[in-house]
Design an enzyme around this catalytic site. Structure first.
Site, short mmCIF file in Angstrom:
data_model
loop_
_atom_site.label_atom_id
_atom_site.label_comp_id
_atom_site.label_asym_id
_atom_site.label_seq_id
_atom_site.Cartn_x
_atom_site.Cartn_y
_atom_site.Cartn_z
CB CYS A 21 -4.93 3.87 -15.10
SG CYS A 21 -5.60 5.47 -14.59
CD GLU A 135 -5.63 15.13 -19.43
OE1 GLU A 135 -4.61 15.11 -20.15
OE2 GLU A 135 -6.34 14.13 -19.19
CB THR A 173 -3.41 11.81 -20.56
OG1 THR A 173 -4.51 11.89 -19.65
CG2 THR A 173 -2.35 12.84 -20.20
CB CYS A 203 -2.21 7.96 -19.83
SG CYS A 203 -3.28 6.65 -19.32
#
Length: 338
Positions: A21, A135, A173, A203
């Protein structure tokens, strides 16, 4: 019996989009650019992205991966991974006389900013995510007095808030879209006034890869997901494939990890990769399958991706000089290990 040919009716469905990504691409390039500009070593706190091959490749180029900021000798450069870190980690770097490069994915940064905003407005923040994931640790650190973790629908019963009219949900995400919304629905049942973030936290790349796997999984007997065991989004792809109807699905780092017994009775193999996986690893899986009669490859395309992120602004400065100045200012000797 020798390898079967494509005429046997065996085929591969190759998901598109798959692999890197924009946030992962940015983080990996940032490490490479830092090594090119400043020379080795460049210290990286935690794995820059959750992929074994990427980490090993960067280590071979001079990156040094550490678990704690304190492991980096004063006067050096430390990079923060794509998963983001709590404000306390930035302070640790300053106290340790380190120049830092923040390679946090901009989409993760967006969630951090949302956490700060809602904390400032005195909301209780329900962070949907997996305990212990980097995260989640980073986001929670932005407003620890306001955030509580909700690790799936089963956690909802124990959630308590101060004021049900001032509660908002945010999310890690890299989760499964379906899994997250199941948790949100359960939270909304308990807290009808629950506020949603201004935009979806999951995301775009995670969503796109899951959509492709859903379409592919409905036709595939077996789905092979290329990705590492500590990659949340890669593990989710295995789950999504099975829920979509695939008879079997497995996560592998490398083609050599594929078990030939998985192919018994299999006509259609789906192949995809997590958002931190370089394309070379997918190509090796396709070669492995072709050698065993699965040479007919059909692309399953569900989205176009054109998003890119600019590199961290710190790469435009002389960080070696900054680190040396920090050491000189506070006294003590730095160790460059160059």
């Amino acid at each position: 019996m020798g390898p079967m040919t494509a005429s046997s009716g065996r085929r591969v469905l190759l998901a598109a989009p798959r692999g890197y990504c924009a946030g992962v691409d940015r983080a990996v390039i940032a490490v490479e650019k830092a090594l090119e500009q400043y020379g080795a070593p460049i210290y990286v706190r935690h794995e820059i992205v959750h992929n074994k091959y990427v980490v090993q490749t960067l280590e071979n180029k001079g990156a040094v991966f550490v678990e704690r900021t304190e492991e980096v000798p004063p006067g050096n450069i430390v990079m923060f991974s794509a998963h983001g870190v709590a404000p306390v980690v930035h302070e640790e770097a300053r106290q340790g006389r380190l120049a830092s490069i923040d390679a946090t994915c901009p989409l993760v940064t967006k969630v951090h900013k949302e956490a700060v905003r809602y904390a400032n407005e005195d909301y209780d923040i329900l962070l949907i995510g997996h305990e212990g994931h980097e995260e989640v640790i980073g986001t929670s650190g932005e407003a620890p007095d306001h955030i509580q973790l909700v690790d799936g629908p089963e956690d909802v019963a124990k959630v308590e808030v101060r004021d049900p009219s001032k509660v908002v949900w945010l999310s890690q995400t890299t989760l499964s879209v379906d899994e997250t919304m199941e948790t949100v629905d359960a939270l909304k049942t308990k807290f009808p006034g629950l506020v949603s973030p201004p935009s979806d936290d999951i995301c775009y790349a995670t969503q796109n890869r899951q959509v492709a796997v859903k379409q592919m999984g409905a036709e595939a007997d077996l789905v092979i997901v290329v990705g590492s065991r500590n990659s949340s989004n890669s593990k989710r792809l295995v789950e999504v494939a099975k829920l979509a109807g695939a008879r079997d699905a497995h996560l592998v780092d490398f083609a050599a990890e594929i078990d030939e017994t998985w192919l018994e009775g299999v006509t259609t193999v789906g192949v995809t990769s997590g958002a931190s996986v370089p394309e070379v690893l997918v190509e090796q899986v396709l070669e492995w399958l072709a050698e065993r009669g699965y040479a007919d490859v059909e692309i399953v395309k569900t989205a176009d991706e054109s998003i890119t992120f600019s590199l961290p602004k710190e790469l435009r400065r002389d960080l070696r000089e900054e680190a040396a100045a920090m050491v000189a200012e506070r006294g003590g000797s730095g160790t460059s290990e160059e």
